[in-house]
Write an enzyme that holds these catalytic residues in place. Structure first.
Site, mmCIF file in Angstrom:
data_model
loop_
_atom_site.group_PDB
_atom_site.id
_atom_site.type_symbol
_atom_site.label_atom_id
_atom_site.label_comp_id
_atom_site.label_asym_id
_atom_site.label_seq_id
_atom_site.Cartn_x
_atom_site.Cartn_y
_atom_site.Cartn_z
ATOM 1 N N ASP A 133 0.806 -1.222 0.000
ATOM 2 C CA ASP A 133 0.000 0.000 0.000
ATOM 3 C C ASP A 133 0.834 1.265 0.000
ATOM 4 O OD1 ASP A 133 -2.703 -0.451 -0.100
ATOM 5 O OD2 ASP A 133 -2.866 -0.933 2.030
HETATM 6 C C1 GLC Z 1 -1.719 -3.674 5.373
HETATM 7 C C2 GLC Z 1 -2.939 -3.735 4.485
HETATM 8 C C3 GLC Z 1 -2.713 -4.626 3.299
HETATM 9 C C4 GLC Z 1 -1.429 -4.290 2.612
HETATM 10 C C5 GLC Z 1 -0.264 -4.283 3.573
HETATM 11 C C6 GLC Z 1 1.032 -3.849 2.951
HETATM 12 O O1 GLC Z 1 -1.544 -4.901 6.021
HETATM 13 O O2 GLC Z 1 -4.055 -4.183 5.205
HETATM 14 O O3 GLC Z 1 -3.782 -4.506 2.408
HETATM 15 O O4 GLC Z 1 -1.229 -5.221 1.598
HETATM 16 O O5 GLC Z 1 -0.546 -3.413 4.641
HETATM 17 O O6 GLC Z 1 1.038 -2.497 2.662
HETATM 18 C C1 GLC Z 2 -0.792 2.624 5.675
HETATM 19 C C2 GLC Z 2 -0.070 1.438 6.243
HETATM 20 C C3 GLC Z 2 -0.385 0.196 5.466
HETATM 21 C C4 GLC Z 2 -1.866 0.069 5.279
HETATM 22 C C5 GLC Z 2 -2.458 1.340 4.682
HETATM 23 C C6 GLC Z 2 -3.953 1.275 4.463
HETATM 24 O O1 GLC Z 2 -0.290 2.865 4.396
HETATM 25 O O2 GLC Z 2 1.329 1.624 6.283
HETATM 26 O O3 GLC Z 2 0.149 -0.912 6.145
HETATM 27 O O4 GLC Z 2 -2.112 -0.991 4.430
HETATM 28 O O5 GLC Z 2 -2.149 2.407 5.520
HETATM 29 O O6 GLC Z 2 -4.660 1.449 5.617
#
Ligand code: GLC
Ligand code: GLC
Length: 810
Positions: A483
């Protein structure tokens, strides 16, 4: 250092002190009513949706921490204490908290009074039941006052914390000598209320928090409790709560049981009232009656335990490694079930007011529970597919209550559609039920737009095919699994969401990770399409898989560094390659591309694993990237916003370590697979709980990496894809039990210390008893019900329900 121990026979974690580094929590509830409960009795309850139907209030970021919850006070001649230690913080003579499967119990004592409390949500009712047993263990008779209290939330948890000008004028309750009914807003647009019931008629009550606490006090010293009285307050605005008081005398050795029920009831609009402004309590009273006796509570608790026994019996291993078995048979599967129920909604780190159900997260979570509750998995797949658009792209999230796509976040995460293929494959392989593919499934939930689920899978793959970049690799869009890799975001304004802002999408930035996904799930789909006779589709996708595989071998591998590149940014510069100054190597493509078998003939997977162990390995697993970014890179986005070694910027992200574990299994490296598996598996790191800090029985999202000042500290426990993928790595990788379209594949990848392994596995209604004799070597002999067979896949034979499989590796 440890703060407790595992009790495997009872499937419990026993916490021996209230002073854990963080609140260590558990989840109660298996269906619609849920509660969070910490080892100091904190937490909150909600019905279905933690944002819109919050029943009790919780204050995040509060000081002192974790003082909202169920409040059981004892005032024993001026010594005031809580069964769960908080909020009074009175030192206890003894304390124990046991977190079990969907129940939690406490046992504590003070000055010759022994208190037990068991909390659970029964299988069939929307309530939390709390059974309290008080025993006088002293030689003299004891007289004390006992208080049971909860604080109500005004249902919408966001409004409850914001809209004071309205909601401080609304509170309404009804009271009788057993129950406080919380009916705020019931007279107008709500058809539901909550209640707090006590099995014994109370000696006094309070429902007005201002009065109960007194204006200057907190929950650690409520005025009513310190004075040993009740004010019998009837709330009509401000803060509704429920408290029952009991004046108790116990002879030496005498025990008194009290049962409390925090319940939720919905009424039909035309059956709301019993009389003018008097709520219809029929359903509530029927529910209360079921838990009004010890026998009723004991039976409900037994049903709950039977439910978990039956579920967990579906997959049981015995490896000779106590910690491995504990993870496999109890805690990992349990965490998978909790992520099924909660998604990323409500934990001590997710407030329950933000993210609904994530498309990507929910598809992956499904891999960890499809063997336990395949029917629910089926339902979930259809819900998820229903927020997809006709071009294959999809909303990123949906709300569980109405199941509609969340327009605030929108779409544009280009990995999303492919996870649907992975999830559906897992369902079909587990159940053999290809009829799911025929289910008419809408787009964006629009009536009339339905197409068979099969078409959704096809357009998911087409979405990648139609969105490729300059190197023939998939475009990343807003982000892929990571993300925080926001290659089109270019954010310079504070407060902008890295996830949704696209200031510079030139359709150039590409993801090697999505390429890995496409090759893996595209190949799965080809197998499926052939299996059901869709030969043309199979041919088309096969061609595209080949094309993306070739593009990855050509442009997705760093031949100098010896590992897969992570991405190409909006300028077509490499991300995660030896050419970069920081962020030279990322874990995700190493795991996923190797898993997909990309460049296997050229040994790329082996190289990628070597490189991961060389650059990424620390004491807790493999870090997400190396070295972490020390400055903000506008062209990379959120990933470079975190401190070094934290979150996506170089922590051990537990979610993607299992991909590498599985990659090791694909490359037949059992020792490395097991080495990596153990590094972050909760049971193996229990004795480092003082450093790790979060619960030692579940995975957290991340563990801070070498570059962080808090190296080894975990964050964000419970609701993480780490649970599912660790289970998949354990069961399909190391144990090698892989459901396939045609049967159950058995292909273990065991470390040498596991010489004799047995497994029990329920598969499509049949029972498999598997024994593996593991000697060094890669040749396996498989005997099924007495007959040797050449294939690793055991096919089901009509009329035969039991399969005795013996595998000898030599
Ligand atoms: C969080 C989110 C997931 C994403 C991950 C890596 O665990 O829930 O959707 O893939 O972060 O950014
Ligand atoms: C932030 C976090 C990630 C998560 C995203 C969406 O980017 O670092 O882990 O998946 O928020 O909530």
């Amino acid at each position: 250092m440890k703060f407790g121990h595992f009790d495997d026979r009872n499937r419990e974690y026993v916490i021996e002190t209230p002073h854990t580094p963080l609140p260590w929590i558990n989840y109660l509830g298996t269906d619609d009513f849920h509660s969070l409960i910490s080892n100091t009795c904190g937490g909150y309850s909600f019905y279905k949706d933690a944002k819109l139907r919050r029943i009790t209030r919780y204050r995040y970021n509060n000081v002192p921490r974790d003082v909202s919850g169920r409040f059981y006070y004892i005032n024993d001649k001026g010594t005031i204490w809580n069964i769960g230690y908080l909020p009074t913080k009175t030192d206890l003579d003894s304390y124990e908290c046991r977190h079990g499967l969907s129940y939690t119990s406490f046992h504590s004592s003070k000055n010759g009074l022994d208190a037990k409390l068991t909390c659970f949500v029964p299988l069939k009712d929307n309530c939390e039941v709390n059974l309290v047993s008080l025993t006088n263990t002293s030689a003299k008779s004891k007289t004390f006052t006992f208080y049971a209290a909860v604080e109500f939330c005004l249902y919408n948890a966001v409004d409850d914390a914001n809209n004071y000008q309205r909601n401080l004028n609304l509170a309404e309750v009804e009271i009788d000598d057993h129950t406080v009914y919380h009916k705020t807003e019931y007279r107008e647009r709500r058809n539901h209320y909550a209640f707090f019931y006590g099995s014994v008629a109370h000696d006094g009550f309070d429902t007005d928090r201002n009065v109960f606490l007194g204006l200057e006090n907190g929950w650690d010293a409520p005025e009513a409790v310190t004075k040993g009285i009740s004010f019998n307050s009837v709330v009509h605005d401000y803060y509704p709560m429920a408290c029952h008081r009991y004046d108790i005398t116990l002879k030496p050795g005498e025990t008194k049981n009290l049962i409390f029920v925090l319940g939720y009831v919905e009424n039909n609009p035309d059956e709301k009232w019993e009389a003018k402004n008097v709520i219809n309590k029929t359903k509530a009273q029927a529910m209360q009656k079921r838990y009004s006796t010890l026998a009723g509570v004991t039976a409900a608790l037994k049903d709950l335990k039977d439910y978990w026994d039956a579920l967990l019996d579906k997959f049981v291993v015995k490896t000779g490694d106590e910690k491995f078995d504990r993870m496999a048979n109890i805690w990992n599967q349990y965490q998978c079930m909790v992520t099924y129920m909660m998604s990323r909604s409500a934990s001590y780190y997710e407030t329950g007011t933000g993210r609904g159900m994530g498309f990507r997260d929910s598809c992956q979570d499904l891999l960890g529970f499809v063997h336990l509750i395949p029917d629910k998995a089926k339902e979930r797949i259809i819900d998820i597919a229903s927020i997809q658009f006709e071009d294959g792209s999809t909303y990123h999230q949906y709300q569980p209550l109405d199941k509609k796509g969340n327009a605030d976040i929108g779409s544009g995460f280009n990995d999303d559609p492919l996870w649907l293929v992975g999830a559906t494959m897992a369902y079909i392989r587990e159940t053999g039920d290809t009829s799911i593919l025929d289910i008419p499934t809408p787009f964006n939930n629009v009536k009339g737009s339905e197409k068979p689920l099969y078409d959704h899978l096809m357009i998911s793959l087409m979405h990648t095919i139609n969105n490729k970049g300059p190197h023939g690799l998939p475009l990343i869009g807003r982000a892929d699994w990571n993300d925080c890799l926001n290659l089109n975001c270019f954010s310079t304004k504070d407060g902008e969401s890295f996830q949704t802002v696209e200031n510079n999408d030139t359709h150039v930035a590409e993801s090697v990770f999505i390429a890995g996904m496409f090759v893996l799930y595209g190949s799965d789909f080809v197998e499926l399409a052939n299996y059901i006779g869709k030969k043309e589709d199979a041919k088309l996708i096969e061609k595209e898989v080949k094309a993306i595989e070739e593009a990855t071998v050509k442009s997705g591998f760093d031949y100098d560094g010896g590992y897969f590149i992570r991405a190409y940014d909006a300028y077509s510069h490499e991300v995660g390659s030896s050419k970069c100054e920081e962020g030279k190597i990322f874990i995700e493509p190493q795991g996923f591309c190797t898993l997909a078998g990309i460049g296997k003939d050229k040994g790329l997977g082996k190289k990628a694993i070597d490189a991961s162990f060389k650059y990424l390995l620390d004491d807790w697993g493999c870090e997400l990237l190396y070295p972490p970014y020390s400055t903000y890179h506008v062209e990379l986005g959120e990933i470079s916003s975190y401190p070094q070694g934290v979150k996506e910027n170089g922590a051990v992200f537990n979610h993607n370590n299992p991909w590498l574990t599985m990659a090791c299994c694909v490359e037949k490296e059992p020792e490395r697979a097991f080495q990596l598996y153990r590094l972050n598996a909760p049971a193996y790191i229990e004795d480092k709980s003082d450093i790790h800090k979060t619960e030692p029985y579940v995975y957290s999202q991340m563990i801070a990496g070498r570059f962080s000042k808090s190296y080894g500290q975990a964050k964000n426990s419970w609701l993480t894809g780490s649970a599912t993928w660790s289970f998949v790595a354990l069961s399909e990788g190391i144990m090698g039990i892989r459901p396939q379209l045609t049967g159950l594949e058995i292909d273990p990848c065991l470390p040498k210390e596991m010489t004799d392994v047995t497994m029990e596995r329920t598969f499509r209604g049949c029972h498999f008893h598997i024994h593996v004799s593991n000697k060094p070597g890669n040749k396996a002999t498989i005997i099924v019900n007495g007959k040797e067979q050449a294939s690793k896949i055991v096919t089901l034979v009509k009329g035969i329900k039991d399969y005795d499989v013996s595998v000898t590796m030599a």
